[in-house]
Motif scaffolding. Structure first.
Motif, PDB file in Angstrom:
ATOM      1  N   VAL A  49      12.226  18.921 -39.716  1.00  0.00           N
ATOM      2  CA  VAL A  49      11.343  20.080 -39.889  1.00  0.00           C
ATOM      3  C   VAL A  49      11.706  21.158 -38.873  1.00  0.00           C
ATOM      4  N   ARG A  50      11.335  22.384 -39.220  1.00  0.00           N
ATOM      5  CA  ARG A  50      11.459  23.507 -38.286  1.00  0.00           C
ATOM      6  C   ARG A  50      10.076  23.777 -37.723  1.00  0.00           C
ATOM      7  N   VAL A  51      10.022  23.864 -36.417  1.00  0.00           N
ATOM      8  CA  VAL A  51       8.791  24.220 -35.713  1.00  0.00           C
ATOM      9  C   VAL A  51       9.138  25.480 -34.937  1.00  0.00           C
ATOM     10  N   GLY A  52       8.790  26.617 -35.492  1.00  0.00           N
ATOM     11  CA  GLY A  52       9.246  27.880 -34.923  1.00  0.00           C
ATOM     12  C   GLY A  52      10.752  27.954 -35.059  1.00  0.00           C
ATOM     13  N   ARG A  70      -1.326  18.886 -42.338  1.00  0.00           N
ATOM     14  CA  ARG A  70      -1.803  18.015 -41.248  1.00  0.00           C
ATOM     15  C   ARG A  70      -0.887  18.095 -40.019  1.00  0.00           C
ATOM     16  N   LEU A  71       0.422  18.085 -40.263  1.00  0.00           N
ATOM     17  CA  LEU A  71       1.370  18.139 -39.153  1.00  0.00           C
ATOM     18  C   LEU A  71       1.230  19.466 -38.405  1.00  0.00           C
ATOM     19  N   GLN A  72       1.116  20.535 -39.146  1.00  0.00           N
ATOM     20  CA  GLN A  72       0.960  21.856 -38.526  1.00  0.00           C
ATOM     21  C   GLN A  72      -0.337  21.933 -37.727  1.00  0.00           C
ATOM     22  N   HIS A  73      -1.413  21.417 -38.283  1.00  0.00           N
ATOM     23  CA  HIS A  73      -2.700  21.417 -37.568  1.00  0.00           C
ATOM     24  C   HIS A  73      -2.603  20.575 -36.306  1.00  0.00           C
ATOM     25  N   TRP A  74      -2.001  19.399 -36.398  1.00  0.00           N
ATOM     26  CA  TRP A  74      -1.869  18.489 -35.256  1.00  0.00           C
ATOM     27  C   TRP A  74      -1.009  19.107 -34.160  1.00  0.00           C
ATOM     28  N   LEU A  75       0.114  19.737 -34.542  1.00  0.00           N
ATOM     29  CA  LEU A  75       1.005  20.339 -33.549  1.00  0.00           C
ATOM     30  C   LEU A  75       0.494  21.686 -33.040  1.00  0.00           C
ATOM     31  N   GLY A  76      -0.327  22.347 -33.840  1.00  0.00           N
ATOM     32  CA  GLY A  76      -0.831  23.658 -33.453  1.00  0.00           C
ATOM     33  C   GLY A  76       0.232  24.742 -33.535  1.00  0.00           C
ATOM     34  N   ARG A  77       1.258  24.510 -34.344  1.00  0.00           N
ATOM     35  CA  ARG A  77       2.342  25.478 -34.518  1.00  0.00           C
ATOM     36  C   ARG A  77       2.772  25.474 -35.979  1.00  0.00           C
TER      37      ARG A  77
END
Length: 154
Positions: A49-52, A70-77
């Motif tokens: 995945v890309r995170v930023g 869910r992953l985005q909410h958990w990571l906050g990014r």
């Protein structure tokens, strides 16, 4: 090809016992589990995945999918699925689409779905489409103990 040389070196340095399991060519982690007669709940699959601007591995059982919300909410990014071609330079000693779920071996941050913590054994692709890596749950937990765990699959 067998397992990735970087993966093998990493597992050896960490003192992890593992075995290589050859199987008929498979296009996905779920298909590899099927042809190797392994429960796909025990098969750890890596999703790039890309995170930023950064890459990360999200590791889930082959029986599940990453829930990006869910992953985005958990990571906050913000998170998005990376294109398969983006993995080529990050996993240069692996076949395209056969990413091992051990991000640290490839200098990548890794997050793991907590559903993989309960298994007695873990299997995963070793870098090609014809070899699985098998290790005990104890070695898997030791290997992944510093990786964040959360509930982000369905």
């Amino acid at each position: 090809m067998s397992i990735s040389p970087r993966l093998r070196s990493y597992l050896d340095r960490r003192g992890c016992r593992f075995e290589e399991i050859p199987h008929a060519r498979a296009k996905s982690a779920a298909q590899a589990a099927h042809v190797a007669h392994i429960d796909d709940d025990l098969m750890a699959k890596a999703v790039l995945v890309r995170v930023g601007e950064d890459y990360m591995l999200a590791v889930v059982p082959a029986s599940r999918q990453v829930r990006f919300d869910r992953l985005q909410h958990w990571l906050g990014r913000p998170v998005r699925l990376a294109e398969e071609e983006e993995s080529a330079s990050l996993f240069s000693d692996c076949d395209l689409g056969a990413i091992p779920p051990i991000g640290e071996a490839f200098n990548l941050e890794t997050v793991m779905d907590e559903s993989l913590l309960d298994a007695d054994d873990i299997y995963f692709e070793g870098g090609d489409h014809k070899t699985l890596v098998h290790m005990s749950a104890g070695d898997w937990r030791k290997l992944m103990r510093d990786q964040p765990c959360g509930a982000f699959s369905a």
